[in-house]
Write a protein that holds these residues in place. Structure first.
Motif, PDB file in Angstrom:
ATOM      1  N   LEU A  94      47.097  39.993  49.408  1.00 50.85           N
ATOM      2  CA  LEU A  94      48.489  39.837  48.982  1.00 50.85           C
ATOM      3  C   LEU A  94      49.243  41.155  49.095  1.00 50.85           C
ATOM      4  O   LEU A  94      50.377  41.198  49.578  1.00 50.85           O
ATOM      5  CB  LEU A  94      48.544  39.304  47.548  1.00 50.85           C
ATOM      6  CG  LEU A  94      49.939  39.115  46.955  1.00 50.85           C
ATOM      7  CD1 LEU A  94      50.712  38.043  47.718  1.00 50.85           C
ATOM      8  CD2 LEU A  94      49.832  38.751  45.470  1.00 50.85           C
ATOM      9  N   GLY A  95      48.613  42.238  48.665  1.00 50.69           N
ATOM     10  CA  GLY A  95      49.250  43.549  48.768  1.00 50.69           C
ATOM     11  C   GLY A  95      49.579  43.909  50.203  1.00 50.69           C
ATOM     12  O   GLY A  95      50.665  44.411  50.501  1.00 50.69           O
ATOM     13  N   LYS A  96      48.651  43.616  51.097  1.00 45.28           N
ATOM     14  CA  LYS A  96      48.892  43.897  52.520  1.00 45.28           C
ATOM     15  C   LYS A  96      50.030  43.025  53.051  1.00 45.28           C
ATOM     16  O   LYS A  96      50.906  43.499  53.772  1.00 45.28           O
ATOM     17  CB  LYS A  96      47.616  43.658  53.324  1.00 45.28           C
ATOM     18  CG  LYS A  96      47.775  44.004  54.781  1.00 45.28           C
ATOM     19  CD  LYS A  96      46.479  43.894  55.539  1.00 45.28           C
ATOM     20  CE  LYS A  96      46.705  44.315  56.983  1.00 45.28           C
ATOM     21  NZ  LYS A  96      45.464  44.407  57.725  1.00 45.28           N
ATOM     22  N   GLU A  97      50.012  41.751  52.665  1.00 47.02           N
ATOM     23  CA  GLU A  97      51.048  40.810  53.121  1.00 47.02           C
ATOM     24  C   GLU A  97      52.437  41.223  52.643  1.00 47.02           C
ATOM     25  O   GLU A  97      53.404  41.195  53.405  1.00 47.02           O
ATOM     26  CB  GLU A  97      50.707  39.412  52.592  1.00 47.02           C
ATOM     27  CG  GLU A  97      51.723  38.347  52.898  1.00 47.02           C
ATOM     28  CD  GLU A  97      51.388  37.039  52.179  1.00 47.02           C
ATOM     29  OE1 GLU A  97      52.277  36.500  51.507  1.00 47.02           O
ATOM     30  OE2 GLU A  97      50.227  36.588  52.286  1.00 47.02           O
ATOM     31  N   ILE A 102      39.715  40.121  46.302  1.00 43.73           N
ATOM     32  CA  ILE A 102      40.029  40.040  47.733  1.00 43.73           C
ATOM     33  C   ILE A 102      41.419  39.443  47.944  1.00 43.73           C
ATOM     34  O   ILE A 102      42.198  39.942  48.760  1.00 43.73           O
ATOM     35  CB  ILE A 102      38.944  39.258  48.481  1.00 43.73           C
ATOM     36  CG1 ILE A 102      37.628  40.045  48.408  1.00 43.73           C
ATOM     37  CG2 ILE A 102      39.344  38.990  49.931  1.00 43.73           C
ATOM     38  CD1 ILE A 102      36.412  39.297  48.879  1.00 43.73           C
ATOM     39  N   GLY A 103      41.743  38.413  47.185  1.00 37.73           N
ATOM     40  CA  GLY A 103      43.070  37.808  47.302  1.00 37.73           C
ATOM     41  C   GLY A 103      44.179  38.788  46.976  1.00 37.73           C
ATOM     42  O   GLY A 103      45.222  38.803  47.651  1.00 37.73           O
ATOM     43  N   GLY A 153      53.339  44.236  51.719  1.00 34.96           N
ATOM     44  CA  GLY A 153      53.676  45.526  52.314  1.00 34.96           C
ATOM     45  C   GLY A 153      53.690  46.687  51.350  1.00 34.96           C
ATOM     46  O   GLY A 153      54.348  47.700  51.611  1.00 34.96           O
ATOM     47  N   VAL A 154      52.944  46.567  50.236  1.00 35.44           N
ATOM     48  CA  VAL A 154      52.866  47.708  49.320  1.00 35.44           C
ATOM     49  C   VAL A 154      52.087  48.831  49.984  1.00 35.44           C
ATOM     50  O   VAL A 154      51.378  48.626  50.969  1.00 35.44           O
ATOM     51  CB  VAL A 154      52.218  47.316  47.965  1.00 35.44           C
ATOM     52  CG1 VAL A 154      53.054  46.274  47.241  1.00 35.44           C
ATOM     53  CG2 VAL A 154      50.783  46.859  48.132  1.00 35.44           C
ATOM     54  N   ASP A 155      52.211  50.032  49.440  1.00 34.69           N
ATOM     55  CA  ASP A 155      51.550  51.192  50.022  1.00 34.69           C
ATOM     56  C   ASP A 155      50.057  51.243  49.683  1.00 34.69           C
ATOM     57  O   ASP A 155      49.278  51.818  50.446  1.00 34.69           O
ATOM     58  CB  ASP A 155      52.229  52.478  49.540  1.00 34.69           C
ATOM     59  CG  ASP A 155      53.679  52.534  49.991  1.00 34.69           C
ATOM     60  OD1 ASP A 155      53.906  52.451  51.210  1.00 34.69           O
ATOM     61  OD2 ASP A 155      54.569  52.642  49.130  1.00 34.69           O
ATOM     62  N   TYR A 156      49.681  50.687  48.547  1.00 35.26           N
ATOM     63  CA  TYR A 156      48.271  50.686  48.175  1.00 35.26           C
ATOM     64  C   TYR A 156      48.014  49.615  47.117  1.00 35.26           C
ATOM     65  O   TYR A 156      48.928  49.131  46.451  1.00 35.26           O
ATOM     66  CB  TYR A 156      47.832  52.060  47.643  1.00 35.26           C
ATOM     67  CG  TYR A 156      48.388  52.376  46.267  1.00 35.26           C
ATOM     68  CD1 TYR A 156      47.691  52.031  45.109  1.00 35.26           C
ATOM     69  CD2 TYR A 156      49.605  53.025  46.116  1.00 35.26           C
ATOM     70  CE1 TYR A 156      48.197  52.319  43.850  1.00 35.26           C
ATOM     71  CE2 TYR A 156      50.126  53.309  44.871  1.00 35.26           C
ATOM     72  CZ  TYR A 156      49.412  52.958  43.728  1.00 35.26           C
ATOM     73  OH  TYR A 156      49.918  53.223  42.491  1.00 35.26           O
ATOM     74  N   ALA A 157      46.751  49.279  46.987  1.00 34.35           N
ATOM     75  CA  ALA A 157      46.272  48.459  45.872  1.00 34.35           C
ATOM     76  C   ALA A 157      45.009  49.139  45.380  1.00 34.35           C
ATOM     77  O   ALA A 157      44.171  49.558  46.177  1.00 34.35           O
ATOM     78  CB  ALA A 157      45.977  47.035  46.313  1.00 34.35           C
ATOM     79  N   VAL A 158      44.896  49.288  44.087  1.00 36.27           N
ATOM     80  CA  VAL A 158      43.737  49.950  43.512  1.00 36.27           C
ATOM     81  C   VAL A 158      43.046  48.989  42.544  1.00 36.27           C
ATOM     82  O   VAL A 158      43.704  48.266  41.806  1.00 36.27           O
ATOM     83  CB  VAL A 158      44.127  51.280  42.818  1.00 36.27           C
ATOM     84  CG1 VAL A 158      45.048  51.059  41.643  1.00 36.27           C
ATOM     85  CG2 VAL A 158      42.910  52.058  42.382  1.00 36.27           C
ATOM     86  N   ILE A 159      41.727  48.977  42.612  1.00 38.35           N
ATOM     87  CA  ILE A 159      40.921  48.208  41.680  1.00 38.35           C
ATOM     88  C   ILE A 159      40.304  49.242  40.743  1.00 38.35           C
ATOM     89  O   ILE A 159      39.509  50.078  41.167  1.00 38.35           O
ATOM     90  CB  ILE A 159      39.804  47.409  42.408  1.00 38.35           C
ATOM     91  CG1 ILE A 159      40.349  46.656  43.611  1.00 38.35           C
ATOM     92  CG2 ILE A 159      39.082  46.504  41.426  1.00 38.35           C
ATOM     93  CD1 ILE A 159      41.432  45.652  43.333  1.00 38.35           C
ATOM     94  N   LYS A 160      40.690  49.187  39.492  1.00 37.33           N
ATOM     95  CA  LYS A 160      40.335  50.215  38.522  1.00 37.33           C
ATOM     96  C   LYS A 160      39.257  49.707  37.582  1.00 37.33           C
ATOM     97  O   LYS A 160      39.260  48.538  37.191  1.00 37.33           O
ATOM     98  CB  LYS A 160      41.603  50.571  37.752  1.00 37.33           C
ATOM     99  CG  LYS A 160      41.467  51.620  36.713  1.00 37.33           C
ATOM    100  CD  LYS A 160      42.817  51.852  36.060  1.00 37.33           C
ATOM    101  CE  LYS A 160      42.632  52.551  34.738  1.00 37.33           C
ATOM    102  NZ  LYS A 160      43.883  52.742  34.035  1.00 37.33           N
ATOM    103  N   LEU A 171      49.865  48.428  43.693  1.00 38.71           N
ATOM    104  CA  LEU A 171      49.361  47.400  42.794  1.00 38.71           C
ATOM    105  C   LEU A 171      48.116  47.952  42.122  1.00 38.71           C
ATOM    106  O   LEU A 171      47.327  48.660  42.756  1.00 38.71           O
ATOM    107  CB  LEU A 171      48.975  46.132  43.564  1.00 38.71           C
ATOM    108  CG  LEU A 171      50.029  45.482  44.456  1.00 38.71           C
ATOM    109  CD1 LEU A 171      49.430  44.259  45.145  1.00 38.71           C
ATOM    110  CD2 LEU A 171      51.264  45.109  43.660  1.00 38.71           C
ATOM    111  N   GLN A 172      47.922  47.603  40.855  1.00 37.33           N
ATOM    112  CA  GLN A 172      46.718  48.012  40.141  1.00 37.33           C
ATOM    113  C   GLN A 172      46.103  46.821  39.437  1.00 37.33           C
ATOM    114  O   GLN A 172      46.784  46.089  38.729  1.00 37.33           O
ATOM    115  CB  GLN A 172      47.029  49.079  39.099  1.00 37.33           C
ATOM    116  CG  GLN A 172      45.806  49.430  38.241  1.00 37.33           C
ATOM    117  CD  GLN A 172      46.119  50.481  37.222  1.00 37.33           C
ATOM    118  OE1 GLN A 172      46.144  51.653  37.548  1.00 37.33           O
ATOM    119  NE2 GLN A 172      46.362  50.062  35.991  1.00 37.33           N
TER     120      GLN A 172
END
Length: 185
Positions: free
Chosen positions: A143-146, A138-139, A148-155, A125-126
């Protein structure tokens, strides 16, 4: 221009030629939504057959959640969903779209397909951080953890002189605690 897509045969030839030229990887991303092109899935497969690692950046709304989508996931190195909100309300405000649930459904489809078929595709997720979506950071991490994605990036936002929607360096410092908390997820 609306309604114009890269035609099928030149698109497939482009991916084949990239492989012949020794291109090692290609990311299908940009200012427009790649899934609008009906030949995207063929191009992903053609590129992989040509020996090119293929990646895709998408909002996910039109990503096929059937056979074409499964085949794409089997041939992609990574897929990144551009999403800057973790709930319907935030999605409507930030993306100006009512398609939040569709986007989440497509992300879940990709995660489930990866798990079911034991695929080696990275799913992420980006979020592009702006003053309008700091409350979503934070949400989105949760959500990404819930999901099950491999990563979330805040760009960081790419600034330009005609756009005041980006955070200044000082503002990034101000949100350091929020970003650190998101990192925990």
């Amino acid at each position: 221009q609306k309604g114009i897509t890269f035609p099928k045969e030149p698109l497939l030839r482009y991916f084949r030629d990239a492989g012949k030229a020794g291109v090692r990887s290609m990311a299908i991303i940009g200012e427009a939504e790649p899934t609008l092109n009906p030949y995207l899935y063929d191009a992903i497969i053609e590129g992989k057959k040509a020996g090119v690692d293929i990646a895709l950046g998408t909002n996910g709304i039109l990503f096929d959640d059937g056979k074409k989508g499964e085949e794409a996931l089997e041939n992609l190195t990574w897929i990144r969903f551009n999403i800057s909100a973790y709930n319907e309300e935030g999605y409507k405000k930030i993306h100006r779209s009512k398609d939040f649930n569709i986007a989440i459904k497509k992300i879940k489809f990709c995660v489930n397909t990866k798990q079911k078929k034991n695929l080696n595709v990275t799913i992420g997720l980006q979020m592009v951080l702006t003053p309008n979506n700091v409350d979503q950071v934070i949400g989105l991490a949760k959500l990404g953890k819930e999901i099950g994605v491999d990563y979330a990036v805040i760009k960081q936002c790419s600034e330009n002189e005609n756009d005041n929607s980006c955070l200044t360096q000082y503002e990034y410092e101000k949100y350091k605690t929020v970003l650190k908390e998101a990192q925990e997820y």
